[in-house]
Design an enzyme around this catalytic site. Structure first.
Site, short mmCIF file in Angstrom:
data_model
loop_
_atom_site.label_atom_id
_atom_site.label_comp_id
_atom_site.label_asym_id
_atom_site.label_seq_id
_atom_site.Cartn_x
_atom_site.Cartn_y
_atom_site.Cartn_z
N CYS A 84 -9.62 -54.73 -44.83
CA CYS A 84 -10.74 -54.61 -43.87
C CYS A 84 -10.37 -53.67 -42.73
O CYS A 84 -10.68 -53.94 -41.56
CB CYS A 84 -11.15 -55.97 -43.34
SG CYS A 84 -11.88 -57.05 -44.58
N ASP A 141 -9.31 -59.05 -29.66
CA ASP A 141 -9.29 -59.74 -30.94
C ASP A 141 -7.90 -60.32 -31.12
O ASP A 141 -6.93 -59.60 -31.38
CB ASP A 141 -9.63 -58.75 -32.06
CG ASP A 141 -9.51 -59.38 -33.45
OD1 ASP A 141 -9.18 -60.56 -33.57
OD2 ASP A 141 -9.74 -58.64 -34.44
N LYS A 195 -6.40 -69.10 -39.42
CA LYS A 195 -5.17 -68.32 -39.41
C LYS A 195 -4.06 -69.02 -38.63
O LYS A 195 -2.93 -68.51 -38.56
CB LYS A 195 -5.43 -66.93 -38.83
CG LYS A 195 -6.36 -66.07 -39.69
CD LYS A 195 -6.56 -64.70 -39.10
CE LYS A 195 -7.65 -63.91 -39.80
NZ LYS A 195 -7.34 -63.52 -41.17
N HIS A 230 -9.71 -54.25 -37.21
CA HIS A 230 -10.30 -54.89 -38.38
C HIS A 230 -11.79 -54.58 -38.36
O HIS A 230 -12.40 -54.41 -37.30
CB HIS A 230 -10.05 -56.40 -38.28
CG HIS A 230 -10.41 -57.20 -39.49
ND1 HIS A 230 -11.71 -57.52 -39.80
CD2 HIS A 230 -9.63 -57.76 -40.45
CE1 HIS A 230 -11.73 -58.25 -40.90
NE2 HIS A 230 -10.48 -58.40 -41.32
#
Length: 404
Positions: free
Chosen positions: A359, A193, A219, A116
């Site tokens: 993204c 991540d 999220k 991302h």
């Protein structure tokens, strides 16, 4: 309405909504909304600074949430949990402060082409500041970084490896228990991540032995505006602060300052206590459902969505042909129809998906497309949502081309 949707007020208000944009953000259950509202009704004050009872209650709420988060992800100490606004801020913090600590000219940073932008641009900037090199890892046809690819890219100049655990486009999960030991054997610091992983599976940072792990609350059913950076104490102690100002200091005179102990060195200014409380409530919510049930439902629905879409000859699906391994993410295109048009017309059928580059523009180019559609699944989705998606795909095809 299935019983899981009934926990979410947005679902109750719109019972025909097929919300399939969960990789962007999840809906919020009553118990999270109530926990945040209750904090602001009963305990709101600036934490850590006040000596009065209400401030102490706010401090307790803030620190108790930190302890819960540490336990939830298997951190050794609560001090290794840093509050941020989101995974993007966590990743920026690591890229800035860790690069200040480690990087010299011509050193190398390894990331994957699947990252991302939040885990790509900070490292691009770090490489520029320190005259270092950014080296890319490329996945196989299933979206997996192999051990051979990692070993081939490591050199004696490699200082940092930063990887997404689960791709927000392909849904593929990297085998971190194979990759991290390889990096550590070369004294490489590893940052993960985890924004797309933690809603879908149990995370244990001690078992993974990663040096840093980042994720966002929103999220995983928590409010927007709260994120987490886990870091091993030895690195956090040595790294310079990312933001400066109130609360992150120990002593200040006219020309110098000394910084507070962990975790406060990285938490400048007034913090989002309501968000921390909401994240703690989201953890309680996830644990009340159970990751086994979450995995079971999302795997079944990922497989169903992939299988049904793959039956349509005008559909291209990106990533593995094993749709059960997509972790709730199905990226696809309808032949000769722009994803923005698809996403817009999906909404006319009360289906919410994402259309764009997600993204991840370098990954899009690697996949030989500029944009794609993405349907992303949470455990509260059901077969009716998938049916609604497929029906709307067929309608859109007919709308543009006059054929089904």
């Amino acid at each position: 309405m299935n019983r899981y949707k009934n926990y979410f007020p947005i679902m109750r208000r719109n019972s025909t909504l097929a919300y399939l944009d969960n990789a962007a953000t999840t809906q919020k259950p009553d118990m999270v909304i109530d926990a945040v509202a209750d904090y602001y009704r009963r305990e709101n004050a600036n934490p850590l600074r006040g000596l009065y009872e209400l401030s102490q209650k706010a401090t307790d709420a803030y620190e108790n949430a930190r302890k819960k988060i540490a336990e939830f992800i298997g951190a050794a100490k609560a001090q290794e949990i840093i509050y941020t606004r989101n995974a993007s801020e966590s990743l920026n913090l690591i890229a800035f402060s860790l690069s200040e600590l480690l990087l010299q000219p011509d050193d190398e940073i390894l990331i994957s082409i699947m990252e991302h932008h939040s885990n790509m641009i900070p490292w691009q900037q770090a490489a520029k500041r320190h005259k270092a090199k950014l080296i890319y890892l490329y996945p196989n046809e299933d979206g997996i970084i192999t051990t051979a690819e990692l070993k081939n890219k490591i050199s004696d100049k490699t200082k940092i490896l930063s990887l997404t655990q689960i791709s927000n486009v392909l849904g593929s999960e990297q085998n971190l228990k194979e990759l991290i030991p390889i990096a550590h054997a070369h004294n490489i610091v590893v940052s993960i991540d985890g924004a797309q992983a933690i809603p879908h599976e149990k995370i244990d940072v001690s078992s993974l032995d990663c040096d840093f792990y980042s994720f966002s609350g929103h999220k995983m059913y928590a409010p927007m505006g709260i994120g987490i950076l886990y870091g091993k104490e030895k690195y956090l102690e040595a790294m310079p602060p990312f933001l400066t100002g109130g609360e992150m200091i120990d002593y200040v005179d006219e020309q110098t300052a000394t910084f507070a102990e962990l975790p406060y060195k990285f938490e400048a200014g007034t913090q989002n206590v309501g968000g921390a409380v909401g994240l703690a409530a989201a953890i309680d919510f996830i644990e009340s459902i159970g990751y086994n049930k979450i995995i079971e439902r999302e795997t079944e629905l990922s497989h169903l969505a992939g299988e049904e879409l793959s039956k349509l000859p005008y559909i291209t699906i990106y990533g593995s042909n094993n749709f059960s391994a997509h972790h709730g993410v199905i990226a696809f295109n309808i032949e000769n129809i722009h994803p923005h048009d698809v996403a817009s017309l999906m909404d006319s059928g009360n289906v919410a998906i994402r259309g764009g580059h997600h993204c991840a523009q370098p990954l899009m180019r690697f996949l030989k497309c500029n944009f794609c559609c993405r349907a992303s699944i949470a455990f509260y989705n059901d077969k009716a949502d998938i049916k609604q998606l497929i029906e709307q795909v067929k309608y859109i095809r007919s709308y543009f081309h006059g054929v089904k």
